[in-house]
Structures are given as structure tokens and as C-alpha cells.
Design a protein around this motif. Structure first.
Motif, PDB file in Angstrom:
ATOM      1  N   ILE A  36      14.500  33.873  17.125  1.00  9.22           N
ATOM      2  CA  ILE A  36      13.132  33.528  17.557  1.00  9.22           C
ATOM      3  C   ILE A  36      12.560  34.648  18.416  1.00  9.22           C
ATOM      4  N   ALA A  37      13.354  35.138  19.347  1.00 10.28           N
ATOM      5  CA  ALA A  37      12.888  36.222  20.225  1.00 10.28           C
ATOM      6  C   ALA A  37      12.553  37.474  19.425  1.00 10.28           C
ATOM      7  N   LEU A  40       9.314  37.012  17.421  1.00 11.63           N
ATOM      8  CA  LEU A  40       8.119  37.096  18.264  1.00 11.63           C
ATOM      9  C   LEU A  40       7.769  38.549  18.591  1.00 11.63           C
ATOM     10  N   THR A  43       6.276  40.162  15.328  1.00 14.26           N
ATOM     11  CA  THR A  43       4.951  39.666  14.929  1.00 14.26           C
ATOM     12  C   THR A  43       3.885  39.917  15.992  1.00 14.26           C
ATOM     13  N   TYR A  45       3.829  39.209  19.389  1.00 18.15           N
ATOM     14  CA  TYR A  45       3.589  38.298  20.509  1.00 18.15           C
ATOM     15  C   TYR A  45       3.554  39.057  21.837  1.00 18.15           C
ATOM     16  N   SER A  54      12.854  41.129  24.254  1.00 16.97           N
ATOM     17  CA  SER A  54      13.809  40.169  23.686  1.00 16.97           C
ATOM     18  C   SER A  54      15.237  40.395  24.146  1.00 16.97           C
ATOM     19  N   THR A 170       5.280  43.272  10.563  1.00 19.49           N
ATOM     20  CA  THR A 170       4.921  41.892  10.901  1.00 19.49           C
ATOM     21  C   THR A 170       5.428  40.925   9.840  1.00 19.49           C
ATOM     22  N   GLY A 173       8.804  40.181  10.514  1.00 18.31           N
ATOM     23  CA  GLY A 173       8.918  39.190  11.578  1.00 18.31           C
ATOM     24  C   GLY A 173       8.815  37.770  11.050  1.00 18.31           C
ATOM     25  N   TYR A 174       7.910  37.565  10.099  1.00 15.61           N
ATOM     26  CA  TYR A 174       7.786  36.221   9.508  1.00 15.61           C
ATOM     27  C   TYR A 174       9.010  35.878   8.660  1.00 15.61           C
ATOM     28  N   PHE A 177      11.435  34.482  11.000  1.00 19.20           N
ATOM     29  CA  PHE A 177      11.175  33.063  11.267  1.00 19.20           C
ATOM     30  C   PHE A 177      11.676  32.190  10.105  1.00 19.20           C
TER      31      PHE A 177
END
Length: 208
Positions: A36-37, A40, A43, A45, A54, A170, A173-174, A177
Motif C-alpha cells: 500500500i505504501a 501510494l 501514484t 500521493y 514509504s 503511475t 502503482g495501480y 494496488f
């Protein structure tokens, strides 16, 4: 005179053994929080210059948690589980060292070589985890899906890093997730089984 003979039965000693435990109860949730870190960060964050944000989670929680799970699994003779957690322990710990090293100039790497250094890291781990994916095709399909999504995420981040494309990074990054969601499913199933419930279905292996 009548003599009564008593026959004494030897006392039976029952050995109660505790369940050996399940290393995934440590390995999977620590994997989830680090993923998760990382997702984020990838993407956007946090600002682009805060890639080390992170590490406070990945180094002490995820890297150490994977290592503990690997040692625990190895002590139980669960060699495949130990291999998986050992590989990911190496990934997360080396990622933390890479980020900290680049930020603080530990390795004498010039700014011009930073992208190639990240590419080297990503290529090495992409090859290793692809091999791990192939080696685990006899496991339930949920694990193959997890490792396959990790391969996709690494490939996207590699392409985005080498090509300087924030959009592709990015997307990576998804993908992080996405495999995190699979990890959540695996953890929910393991936790259900550990608390007396039914494990969640994991699908049929690709190879038998």
C-alpha cells in the motif's frame, strides 16, 4: 485365605502438541502494508521528491516481517513458503537500501547514473520474480495471480523509469494496488481458517 490380585494399568501420558502455526499470518499482512505504501508513492500521493516516505513502513515492518515469516516457515519445513517470503524479504529490504542509498549518496552513484541504477534493480528483481511465478504454477491460482500482477507492476515501473514516463509509472502503482487486493484476499482466507472458519477458495493450480 483368598488372595486378591490387583492389576494396575500403567498411567497413559497424553502429549498435547500445539499447532505449528502459520507463517502467512505475519508474512501476508506485512506484505500488504508495504505494498500500500509503495502504491501510494508510485501514484503520486506524496511529491516526487519524497520517494523515501514509504521507507518508514517498508524497512521495519515489511522487510522485517517477511524475514520473520521466512525463518518461521523454514523452521517448520515449509520450504516453498520460506522461499517466497525469503525472496520478498530480499526485495523489500533491498528496495529500502536502494532508496536510502540514492537519497543520501551512500554508493557514490552520480545523479546521471541514478536512472540506470534503478533500472538495474528493477530488471534483476523482475527476472527473479518471473522465475518465482513460473516455479509456483503448481500452487492454487490465487498465488499465480498475485505473482503475475507483481511481474506486471515491476515491468510497468521499469518502463516508466527508463522512459521517464510518469503515466506508465503511475500505472505501475495501480498494478501494485491490484496485487495488494489479492494479498488482502489471501490474508482474509488465512485469518478465517486461523479463527475456526472456512478458508476462502484459492482456485485450481495452473499445473498439476
Amino acid at each position: 485365605m483368598t488372595t486378591a490380585t490387583a492389576t494396575e494399568s500403567p498411567a497413559r501420558t497424553e502429549t498435547v502438541t500445539s499447532p505449528p502455526g502459520d507463517p502467512t499470518m505475519i508474512g501476508v499482512p506485512t506484505f500488504i502494508v508495504g505494498s500500500i505504501a509503495l502504491g501510494l508513492v508510485l501514484t503520486g500521493y506524496v511529491p516526487a521528491g519524497a520517494v523515501g516516505a514509504s521507507i518508514a513502513i517498508i524497512l521495519p515492518a515489511t522487510g522485517l516481517g517477511q524475514l520473520v515469516a521466512a525463518v518461521w516457515a523454514a523452521s517448520l519445513g515449509q520450504n516453498a513458503v520460506a522461499a517466497v517470503f525469503g525472496v520478498f524479504s530480499g526485495f523489500w529490504l533491498s528496495y529500502a537500501v536502494l532508496v536510502l542509498g540514492l537519497l543520501h549518496g551512500w554508493f557514490g552513484i552520480s545523479p546521471d547514473a541514478a536512472v540506470a541504477t534503478q533500472g538495474l534493480f528493477l530488471i534483476a528483481w523482475l527476472v527473479t520474480i518471473v522465475l518465482l511465478t513460473v516455479a509456483t504454477l503448481r500452487l492454487p491460482a490465487a498465488f499465480t495471480l498475485l505473482f503475475g500482477l507483481i511481474d506486471v507492476a515491476l515491468a510497468l515501473v521499469l518502463y516508466g523509469t527508463e522512459g521517464g514516463s510518469a503515466t506508465v509509472t503511475t500505472a505501475g502503482g495501480y498494478a501494485v494496488f491490484a496485487f495488494t487486493a489479492v494479498g488482502v484476499y489471501l490474508f482474509a482466507g488465512a485469518l478465517s481458517a486461523a479463527t475456526g472458519g472456512r478458508p476462502l477458495p484459492l482456485g485450481r493450480p495452473v499445473l498439476r
